[in-house]
Structures are given as structure tokens and as C-alpha cells.
Design a protein around this motif. Structure first.
Motif, PDB file in Angstrom:
ATOM      1  N   MET A   1       0.945  -1.176  -0.060  1.00 23.65           N
ATOM      2  CA  MET A   1       0.122   0.068   0.074  1.00 23.65           C
ATOM      3  C   MET A   1       0.944   1.332   0.234  1.00 23.65           C
ATOM      4  N   ASP A   2       0.601   2.276  -1.043  1.00 23.89           N
ATOM      5  CA  ASP A   2       1.370   3.416  -0.976  1.00 23.89           C
ATOM      6  C   ASP A   2       0.840   4.479  -0.126  1.00 23.89           C
ATOM      7  N   ALA A   3       1.531   5.113   0.569  1.00 21.95           N
ATOM      8  CA  ALA A   3       1.174   6.326   1.334  1.00 21.95           C
ATOM      9  C   ALA A   3       1.847   7.755   1.438  1.00 21.95           C
ATOM     10  N   ILE A   4       1.108   8.638   1.111  1.00 25.00           N
ATOM     11  CA  ILE A   4       1.905  10.057   1.320  1.00 25.00           C
ATOM     12  C   ILE A   4       1.324  10.874   2.512  1.00 25.00           C
ATOM     13  N   LYS A   5       2.072  11.587   3.058  1.00 27.17           N
ATOM     14  CA  LYS A   5       1.734  12.366   4.254  1.00 27.17           C
ATOM     15  C   LYS A   5       2.054  13.754   3.904  1.00 27.17           C
ATOM     16  N   ILE A   6       1.058  14.766   4.265  1.00 24.62           N
ATOM     17  CA  ILE A   6       1.684  16.056   4.415  1.00 24.62           C
ATOM     18  C   ILE A   6       0.997  16.723   5.881  1.00 24.62           C
ATOM     19  N   GLN A   7       1.708  17.690   6.292  1.00 24.74           N
ATOM     20  CA  GLN A   7       0.953  18.264   7.374  1.00 24.74           C
ATOM     21  C   GLN A   7       1.143  19.943   7.361  1.00 24.74           C
ATOM     22  N   ILE A   8       0.113  20.630   7.565  1.00 24.39           N
ATOM     23  CA  ILE A   8       0.143  22.076   7.326  1.00 24.39           C
ATOM     24  C   ILE A   8      -0.291  22.810   8.576  1.00 24.39           C
ATOM     25  N   PRO A   9       0.184  23.937   8.846  1.00 22.96           N
ATOM     26  CA  PRO A   9      -0.460  24.854   9.951  1.00 22.96           C
ATOM     27  C   PRO A   9      -2.005  25.250   9.572  1.00 22.96           C
ATOM     28  N   SER A  10      -2.685  25.378  10.554  1.00 20.71           N
ATOM     29  CA  SER A  10      -4.161  25.845  10.290  1.00 20.71           C
ATOM     30  C   SER A  10      -4.261  27.269   9.932  1.00 20.71           C
ATOM     31  N   LEU A  11      -3.962  27.297   8.530  1.00 24.97           N
ATOM     32  CA  LEU A  11      -4.476  28.672   7.955  1.00 24.97           C
ATOM     33  C   LEU A  11      -5.037  28.605   6.759  1.00 24.97           C
ATOM     34  N   SER A  12      -6.148  29.287   6.512  1.00 25.88           N
ATOM     35  CA  SER A  12      -6.724  28.979   5.248  1.00 25.88           C
ATOM     36  C   SER A  12      -6.212  29.229   4.128  1.00 25.88           C
ATOM     37  N   GLU A  13      -5.194  29.892   4.084  1.00 25.52           N
ATOM     38  CA  GLU A  13      -4.517  29.976   2.720  1.00 25.52           C
ATOM     39  C   GLU A  13      -3.651  28.881   2.426  1.00 25.52           C
ATOM     40  N   ASN A  14      -3.379  27.825   3.465  1.00 25.51           N
ATOM     41  CA  ASN A  14      -2.787  26.618   3.228  1.00 25.51           C
ATOM     42  C   ASN A  14      -3.462  25.481   2.366  1.00 25.51           C
ATOM     43  N   ILE A  15      -4.908  26.054   2.095  1.00 25.27           N
ATOM     44  CA  ILE A  15      -5.654  25.075   1.306  1.00 25.27           C
ATOM     45  C   ILE A  15      -4.877  24.982  -0.101  1.00 25.27           C
ATOM     46  N   ARG A  16      -4.238  26.048  -0.575  1.00 29.46           N
ATOM     47  CA  ARG A  16      -3.602  25.605  -1.757  1.00 29.46           C
ATOM     48  C   ARG A  16      -2.552  24.791  -1.935  1.00 29.46           C
ATOM     49  N   ILE A  17      -1.817  24.320  -0.810  1.00 32.13           N
ATOM     50  CA  ILE A  17      -0.873  23.409  -0.566  1.00 32.13           C
ATOM     51  C   ILE A  17      -1.554  22.171  -0.679  1.00 32.13           C
ATOM     52  N   ILE A  18      -2.708  21.814  -0.151  1.00 36.06           N
ATOM     53  CA  ILE A  18      -3.662  20.779  -0.131  1.00 36.06           C
ATOM     54  C   ILE A  18      -4.071  20.387  -1.867  1.00 36.06           C
ATOM     55  N   GLU A  19      -4.466  21.496  -2.343  1.00 31.46           N
ATOM     56  CA  GLU A  19      -4.916  21.493  -3.838  1.00 31.46           C
ATOM     57  C   GLU A  19      -3.536  21.029  -4.611  1.00 31.46           C
ATOM     58  N   SER A  20      -2.318  21.630  -4.575  1.00 33.51           N
ATOM     59  CA  SER A  20      -0.951  21.100  -5.152  1.00 33.51           C
ATOM     60  C   SER A  20      -0.741  19.393  -4.872  1.00 33.51           C
ATOM     61  N   PHE A  21      -1.045  19.059  -3.317  1.00 28.40           N
ATOM     62  CA  PHE A  21      -0.892  17.758  -3.184  1.00 28.40           C
ATOM     63  C   PHE A  21      -1.696  16.937  -3.977  1.00 28.40           C
ATOM     64  N   ILE A  22      -3.218  17.366  -3.930  1.00 34.16           N
ATOM     65  CA  ILE A  22      -4.049  16.460  -4.807  1.00 34.16           C
ATOM     66  C   ILE A  22      -3.753  16.505  -6.358  1.00 34.16           C
ATOM     67  N   ASP A  23      -3.204  17.523  -6.791  1.00 37.99           N
ATOM     68  CA  ASP A  23      -2.546  17.681  -8.220  1.00 37.99           C
ATOM     69  C   ASP A  23      -1.739  16.583  -8.487  1.00 37.99           C
ATOM     70  N   ASN A  24      -0.538  16.658  -7.574  1.00 37.17           N
ATOM     71  CA  ASN A  24       0.532  15.732  -7.735  1.00 37.17           C
ATOM     72  C   ASN A  24       0.100  14.402  -7.383  1.00 37.17           C
ATOM     73  N   ALA A  25      -0.748  14.164  -6.811  1.00 40.10           N
ATOM     74  CA  ALA A  25      -1.248  12.669  -6.562  1.00 40.10           C
ATOM     75  C   ALA A  25      -2.001  12.354  -7.970  1.00 40.10           C
ATOM     76  N   LYS A  26      -2.871  13.047  -8.457  1.00 36.22           N
ATOM     77  CA  LYS A  26      -3.408  12.905  -9.705  1.00 36.22           C
ATOM     78  C   LYS A  26      -2.434  12.539 -10.769  1.00 36.22           C
ATOM     79  N   GLU A  27      -1.199  13.214 -10.951  1.00 38.73           N
ATOM     80  CA  GLU A  27      -0.396  13.008 -11.992  1.00 38.73           C
ATOM     81  C   GLU A  27       0.341  11.547 -11.686  1.00 38.73           C
ATOM     82  N   LYS A  28       0.565  11.406 -10.480  1.00 40.61           N
ATOM     83  CA  LYS A  28       1.488  10.215  -9.845  1.00 40.61           C
ATOM     84  C   LYS A  28       0.676   8.923 -10.073  1.00 40.61           C
TER      85      LYS A  28
END
Length: 133
Positions: A1-28
Motif C-alpha cells: 500500500m502506497d502512502a503519502i503524508k503532509i502536515q500544514i498549519p491551520s491557516l486557510s491560505e494553506n488550502i492551496r498546498i492541499i490542492e497542489s498535493f492532490i494535483d501531484n497525486a493525480k499525476e502520480k
């Protein structure tokens, strides 16, 4: 099973980091566009809930996002450092008395976009599953 983890501080602007994370997962992992759209909305909504409601936008608290790829499904877990909530007793956002209310749609959306939604640890952890076969 493949697993990738990310941790972000609780700031609404960090949602874009999550969007990039999902974009990268889609490519991978090459998942379909329809699943990608559902994942993007459900996961960002869940992370936003964790930031705003779980951690009360306290930037000293983190949100953890993990992606697990199994044979027939992709699973995301979102964990916050808040106090949790009663996920069994949520108002129905489609009920006439709730249509005008600003909140309450996130979990409803998640349940409609995911194949499975599980709350754990008093609601501090949510697991979103999408079938990919």
C-alpha cells in the motif's frame, strides 16, 4: 500500500498546498477526471473544516493529511488537533429551515462526493474513500 503524508498549519491560505498535493497525486496515480473533481472538493472541504472548526484557525495547531492507495480505492485521512464534534447529530442542510444557513454543507458534500466517509477519534479524524476500479 502506497502512502503519502503532509502536515500544514491551520491557516486557510494553506488550502492551496492541499490542492497542489492532490494535483501531484493525480499525476502520480493517473486517476480519472471525475474522481479527481470529487477528491478535490471533498478533501479541501474536509481540510478546511479541520482548520476552521477543528483547530479554530489556530496556526499553532496542525492538520495532517494522508493519502493511501490500495488496489481498488484511494483513501484520504484528515486529522486535526481540535476537540472533535458530534458527527451523528448534524442538521440536514437540505431541510427548508437550514437552506439559508451558511454552514452545514461541507459534510453533506463530502458524503455525496465520496464512496465512503468515516469519522473516528470523536470526529477529529475523517477518512474519505474513493473507489477507483
Amino acid at each position: 500500500m502506497d502512502a503519502i503524508k503532509i502536515q500544514i498549519p491551520s491557516l486557510s491560505e494553506n488550502i492551496r498546498i492541499i490542492e497542489s498535493f492532490i494535483d501531484n497525486a493525480k499525476e502520480k496515480y493517473q486517476f480519472d477526471d471525475d474522481i479527481y473533481g470529487n477528491i478535490m472538493i471533498a478533501v479541501t472541504e474536509s481540510v478546511n473544516n479541520a482548520i476552521v472548526h477543528g483547530n479554530k484557525s489556530d496556526k499553532s495547531k496542525n492538520v495532517d493529511l494522508s493519502l493511501f492507495l490500495e488496489k481498488s480505492q484511494i483513501r484520504f485521512t484528515i486529522q486535526d488537533e481540535g476537540e472533535g464534534f458530534n458527527y451523528d447529530n448534524l442538521p440536514d442542510p437540505t431541510a427548508p429551515e437550514n437552506l439559508e444557513k451558511p454552514g452545514g454543507r461541507g459534510i453533506f458534500l463530502m458524503k455525496n462526493l465520496c464512496d465512503e466517509v468515516k469519522f473516528e477519534d470523536q470526529g477529529k479524524r475523517v477518512e474519505l474513500s474513493f473507489y477507483i476500479d
